[in-house]
Design an enzyme around this catalytic site. Structure first.
Site, short mmCIF file in Angstrom:
data_model
loop_
_atom_site.label_atom_id
_atom_site.label_comp_id
_atom_site.label_asym_id
_atom_site.label_seq_id
_atom_site.Cartn_x
_atom_site.Cartn_y
_atom_site.Cartn_z
N ARG A 59 -31.47 -22.12 -5.10
CA ARG A 59 -30.61 -23.06 -5.83
C ARG A 59 -31.45 -24.17 -6.46
NH1 ARG A 59 -27.95 -27.15 -3.52
NH2 ARG A 59 -27.81 -26.10 -1.51
N TYR A 112 -16.13 -24.68 -28.46
CA TYR A 112 -15.70 -23.59 -27.58
C TYR A 112 -14.53 -24.13 -26.73
CZ TYR A 112 -16.03 -20.20 -23.78
OH TYR A 112 -15.77 -19.24 -22.84
N ASP A 182 -24.42 -27.46 -28.80
CA ASP A 182 -24.23 -26.10 -28.32
C ASP A 182 -24.64 -25.18 -29.47
OD1 ASP A 182 -23.24 -23.57 -27.68
OD2 ASP A 182 -21.51 -24.37 -26.58
N LYS A 207 -24.37 -14.69 -24.35
CA LYS A 207 -24.10 -14.15 -25.70
C LYS A 207 -25.40 -13.57 -26.29
CE LYS A 207 -20.15 -15.97 -24.70
NZ LYS A 207 -19.76 -17.31 -25.12
C1 PLP Z 1 -19.15 -18.41 -24.49
C2 PLP Z 1 -19.48 -19.78 -24.92
C3 PLP Z 1 -19.63 -20.82 -23.99
C4 PLP Z 1 -19.41 -20.61 -22.52
O1 PLP Z 1 -20.37 -19.77 -21.99
P1 PLP Z 1 -20.12 -18.86 -20.65
O2 PLP Z 1 -21.44 -18.21 -20.48
O3 PLP Z 1 -19.01 -17.93 -20.99
O4 PLP Z 1 -19.76 -19.80 -19.58
C5 PLP Z 1 -19.98 -22.05 -24.47
N1 PLP Z 1 -20.16 -22.28 -25.78
C6 PLP Z 1 -20.01 -21.31 -26.71
C7 PLP Z 1 -20.21 -21.63 -28.14
C8 PLP Z 1 -19.67 -20.02 -26.31
O5 PLP Z 1 -19.50 -19.07 -27.23
#
Ligand code: PLP
Length: 390
Positions: A59, A112, A182, A207
């Protein structure tokens, strides 16, 4: 292409980065351990109190995860990176790591939906207030900052689901609060926000970075000292990355440039094809010359996204028919993987938003988001063309 003075290009660094933990092995070992044996009391104390202590407890840190973090820091041009169990794990840890009751956040409306829900729910409950701005409006973030009170400015660019852009130079010029982008839709190959003066870049590595729809992972990159502070909170928050997923993340990094370029080229071809489809009212893709933010996109994106959004003339009924008629692409919510995925944000990714909040960011009932995969471009285009009712 390599850019002489700056050293190897991102595509090359995606191959060379993050290798310090693996010796002469070409891929890092999977450190599938939660804990390491120590050499007694003094050694334990040293490891238990060191920042980001390696070889103590997973962790706190794990060498496989560290290899992934090093690679992302390199690609983002950041001093350091910190991985999490998911993109939302990263969002929650940054927000609660930095903000206390009474603090203020400026956030783009174009976010998101999970981030949006986190700011509306848990943050409000903890007494952290949020001012929402239109991320595409020049000067909007700067104007909403309350000196001495705003702790964090959160933007997403290109945004989910309509690929709206935030001017990264403008965001990076904000002084006082920490700025966060992000950058999931861009991937570290498509843009590097830190070079624009932004403090923290965040990815849902689930992603495009992992890129195979087989791992759940998040990561942030930024200044070493700030990340050490966030690590101290993250250790308590507990959304630490799994070494197995981090291994898949690093594997994804190795092929990211070639995947992203290929998917981005197909996305532009698909956007052009969609523009002349009689069943499509509008195409949202910043790579199209007539996109309202095309100039900004050309300035800050080093390659265009692998996603696009289309507005169907036939509304929700046409969206339903399209999802039911796909033969190559699939109906699913994620993005950045090998499969072309189509989703209807109003009833899936952004279903938690109030109808007026959906409308404010252009989520109509005929909007479909397409994440372009690695199938033959002509097959993807033909599939969407046949699936969308004219
Ligand atoms: C999917 C996504 C998230 C969240 O990510 P997870 O891995 O599903 O927790 C945050 N920001 C964007 C732009 C995303 O597409």
């Amino acid at each position: 292409m390599s850019d002489g003075a700056k050293g190897p290009s991102p595509a090359t660094r995606a191959i060379t980065a993050g290798r310090s933990q693996q010796g002469s092995s070409l891929t890092p070992p999977l450190w599938a351990t939660s804990v390491w044996q120590t050499a007694g009391l003094d050694d334990t104390r040293k490891r238990a109190t060191a920042s980001r202590a390696d070889n103590f407890y997973s962790r706190y840190a794990n060498p496989t995860v560290r290899a992934f973090e090093e690679a992302i820091a390199d690609l983002e041009g950041a001093e350091d990176a910190l991985a999490f169990a998911s993109g939302m794990g990263a969002v929650a840890s940054v927000v609660f790591g930095l903000c206390s009751s009474g603090d203020h956040i400026v956030a783009a409306r174009q976010l998101y939906a999970g981030t949006n829900a986190f700011l509306l729910g848990p943050c409000a409950r903890m007494g952290i207030t949020v001012t929402w701005v239109d991320g595409t409006e020049p000067g909007a973030f700067t104007a909403a900052v309350v000196p001495g009170k705003t702790m964090l400015v959160i933007a997403e660019s290109p945004s989910n689901p309509r690929l709206d852009l935030v001017d990264l130079d403008e965001l990076g010029a904000i002084t006082g609060p920490f700025t966060l982008v992000d950058s999931t839709f861009a991937t570290p190959i498509g843009q590097q926000p830190i070079g624009h003066g932004v403090d923290i870049v965040l990815h849902s590595a689930t992603k495009g970075i992992c890129g195979h729809n087989d791992a759940t992972l998040g990561v942030i990159a930024g200044p070493r000292e700030l990340l050490a502070e966030l690590w101290a909170y993250a250790v308590l928050h507990g959304a630490c990355a799994s070494p197995f997923d981090a291994l898949n993340g690093l594997r994804g990094v190795r092929t990211l440039a070639v995947r992203h370029r290929h998917q981005s080229t197909t996305a532009l071809e698909l956007a052009v094809a969609m523009s002349s489809h009689p069943g499509v009212n509008a195409v949202h893709y910043p790579g199209l010359p007539d996109h309202p933010q095309h100039e900004l996109a050309a300035r800050q994106l080093t390659s265009m996204p692998a996603q696009l959004a289309i507005d169907l003339a036939g509304g929700v009924d046409a969206a339903r028919v399209t999802l039911d008629s796909l033969r190559v692409a699939r109906s699913a919510t994620s993005l950045g993987g090998p499969e072309t995925l189509v989703c209807h944000p109003a009833t899936s990714t952004h279903v938690s938003l109030l109808p007026e909040d959906q409308a404010a960011i252009g989520i109509t009932d005929g909007l479909l988001r397409i994440s372009v995969g690695l199938e033959e471009p002509a097959d993807i285009i033909a599939d969407l063309c046949q699936a969308i009712p004219s």
